[in-house]
Design an enzyme around this catalytic site. Sequence first.
Site, PDB file in Angstrom:
ATOM      1  N   SER A 277      41.018  45.183  43.402  1.00 42.72           N
ATOM      2  CA  SER A 277      42.344  45.045  44.012  1.00 42.72           C
ATOM      3  C   SER A 277      43.257  44.237  43.112  1.00 42.72           C
ATOM      4  CB  SER A 277      42.234  44.340  45.365  1.00 42.72           C
ATOM      5  OG  SER A 277      42.008  42.942  45.180  1.00 42.72           O
ATOM      6  N   ASP A 278      44.550  44.445  43.249  1.00 45.40           N
ATOM      7  CA  ASP A 278      45.490  43.517  42.633  1.00 45.40           C
ATOM      8  C   ASP A 278      45.364  42.177  43.364  1.00 45.40           C
ATOM      9  OD1 ASP A 278      47.439  42.458  41.012  1.00 45.40           O
ATOM     10  OD2 ASP A 278      48.849  44.092  41.329  1.00 45.40           O
ATOM     11  N   GLN A 279      45.842  41.127  42.719  1.00 42.66           N
ATOM     12  CA  GLN A 279      45.593  39.778  43.223  1.00 42.66           C
ATOM     13  C   GLN A 279      46.221  39.560  44.599  1.00 42.66           C
ATOM     14  OE1 GLN A 279      46.462  36.712  40.398  1.00 42.66           O
ATOM     15  NE2 GLN A 279      46.042  35.050  41.824  1.00 42.66           N
TER      16      GLN A 279
END
Length: 749
Positions: A277-279
């Site tokens: 996932s993106d942060q």
Amino acid sequence: MDASKVLLTILVLLLSSLGSLCVPTYPFRNTSLSFSERVVDLVRRLNLDEKVAQMSHGGANLNGPAPAIKELGIRPYQWGTECLRGIVGAGTATSFPQALGLAASFNPDVIYNVAKATSIEVRAYNNHYVKNSDYGFHHGLSCWSPVINIVRDPRWGRNQETYGEDPYLSGVMADRYVRGLQGGNDRYFRAIAGCKHFDAYAGPENIPTSRFSFNAVVDIRDLQYTFYPAFEACVKAGTFSIMCSYNAVNGVPSCCNKHLLATELRESWKFEGYVVSDQGALGYISLFHHYTHDWIHSAVAAATAGCDLEDGNLEDNVFATLQKAVQQKLVNESVIDTAVSCLFMARMKLGEFDPDNMNPYKTLGMDSVCSGEHKQLAVEVAVQTFVLLKNENDVLPLKRSDKVAVVGPFGNDMDLLAGDYPVVACDSTARSPYDGIRNMSDGSVTFNRGCDSPSCPNINGNDDIRRDVSAADVAIVCIGLSSKLESEGHDRSDISLPSGQLQLLQLVASLKKPVVVVVFTAGPLDLSWAKDNVATILQAFYPSAPTGDALGRVLYGSVSPAGRLPVTWPASLDNYPSMTDYAMKGRTYRYPSDNIPILFPFGYGLSYTKFEYDSLVLAKSSISPCTMMRGQVTVKNVGNVVSDEVVQVYLNQTMNPDEPVPYLQLVNFTRVASIASSESSVVHFSIAARQMAMFKEEGYKPATWVVMPGKYNVFVGGQQPDQDTSAPSNVLHAIFTITGDPTKLDDCS
């Protein structure tokens, strides 16, 4: 040392040796077994808590590293590393130009060589840190790079990190990045590429709404023609990681979007790696998208869709709830096993569980970082990124004897030239434009900043500027944006040059000396005034540390510029679509609108010479579906200066004008190196069946790519055909026909 201390030392060493011998030799460490067999053995030895801990610690700061599993002798692992054009955050490293500038080179070898050099330094730092049991952020081998989202709006803050607006160009560059970074070893990755952000993530960041909650409503045709191709190219190149994006796509957040992560990524494209996932994105599924009502259901939605690893912000994040989810029978533990198996397969392929002497990348030491070879490469690469937009009266190249007045906030400030996600450059390698010009010039060189910042609320030192420009033979005005005005999390509301910088440029131009404008930006700027009123404009993007050395070579003619714009520069945004409108109509050269005037077109760029194209030959005048079309063209340097030339091949489909396909598509390009005056080069090209295919919904269930019979136009030259602003070279035209019945691309062998 007395005898008792000697005996004690020997005893400690003996016990340490015996301790290591007592560690069981598990099958997952048996190098005679396949990686798949070893991963199965490793994962079956983990309890649920250990597996969840691996999935939920893939991010920065408190969220990393993934914890050790001491009873199995497994060390911690840091998943978070930024490697777009040099390693970020590990220490000093070779600093390469920002990605959009690299794309402007139109040279896939540039991307490959930058990625290779970057991964050598990534691996060298990792070897160093692991030896010292340091698993901090940016110390790992799993890169959150490249960024292959499509530039579809000039105001988007992250345009600079991409490879531009064209899916084919982006796909070719993504392919070379992945192969360069991961290396060519049959057994091991040097580092792991992570193509991001999947998908339809191309603004907004913050204007007019937040990326964390934005829902991109995208037609299936735009997904297929524009947003999917570069990611598919990444997968075909062998990337072992994909990062899912913050936004939702058609109502479903990307990181829990089964259509994206399962149907397209794994089923259609056969992706075998892991999805991260993106942060913080998993937390935003409930917090901002309101797609679920709590973390545990967000975790279940993401894991079952195919997200394997959470890049989070906290020590305990969304995926930490998966243990409860299994206990509450919200998700089967087999889903967890599949994800963890992907993660440990990545670590297997990096060589973590093999003896060091088996892995050639384990020999890379800190002497590989900032090597002379890499520093030289950075300058050679930067030279290829510059795009000459105007050069009236051949003001460039400069004479060594010219007296030069350098003016502008970008003239001597390295922080403004680095772009977003800057690399801490090797010692003594960062050179500003002022530095580079002084090093090349035999005449006097002065510098006046003019503005204290890119926003430039006031012009400073007017009298000094007037004095120095009046005394000079030529003025070089360094203007632009910097990551202070365009960056991740920061969109622009328009494409205007900050008014103070425009006033500064007008002040210099009023002194009636030849003016060279050097532009440091990623997103297009409205340079209409400069185009009409100054002699020369050079687009430099964000060249970072090698700025001065590379710019000096180009300004003084050691090298002719030959970069090409990887994005269209509109003259204004008066009729431009909203940032939140994801329909491609009216965006990019592929879907032009008569209502949107173009300042500088995609693929445009000048050099210090002129080229002429001749003898365009297609292998056949008609072909059957699935057949590759091959051709060749001759390009001749009819000027007086040796230069590279970028040969561009475009395709236009004519059989059904009502078919919603791109008006024009780049289907091949070649950067031909160093064509001497009066010399010619024969350039061969091919057009694959995939590039001729149309995405068909009507009459096909499910919708699919089909090669249709009919006539196809091919244009070959150093630019697009029929542009108002054009290079002084011709564009050739040929037609071929596809005969036979419509044929599904899947049926082509």
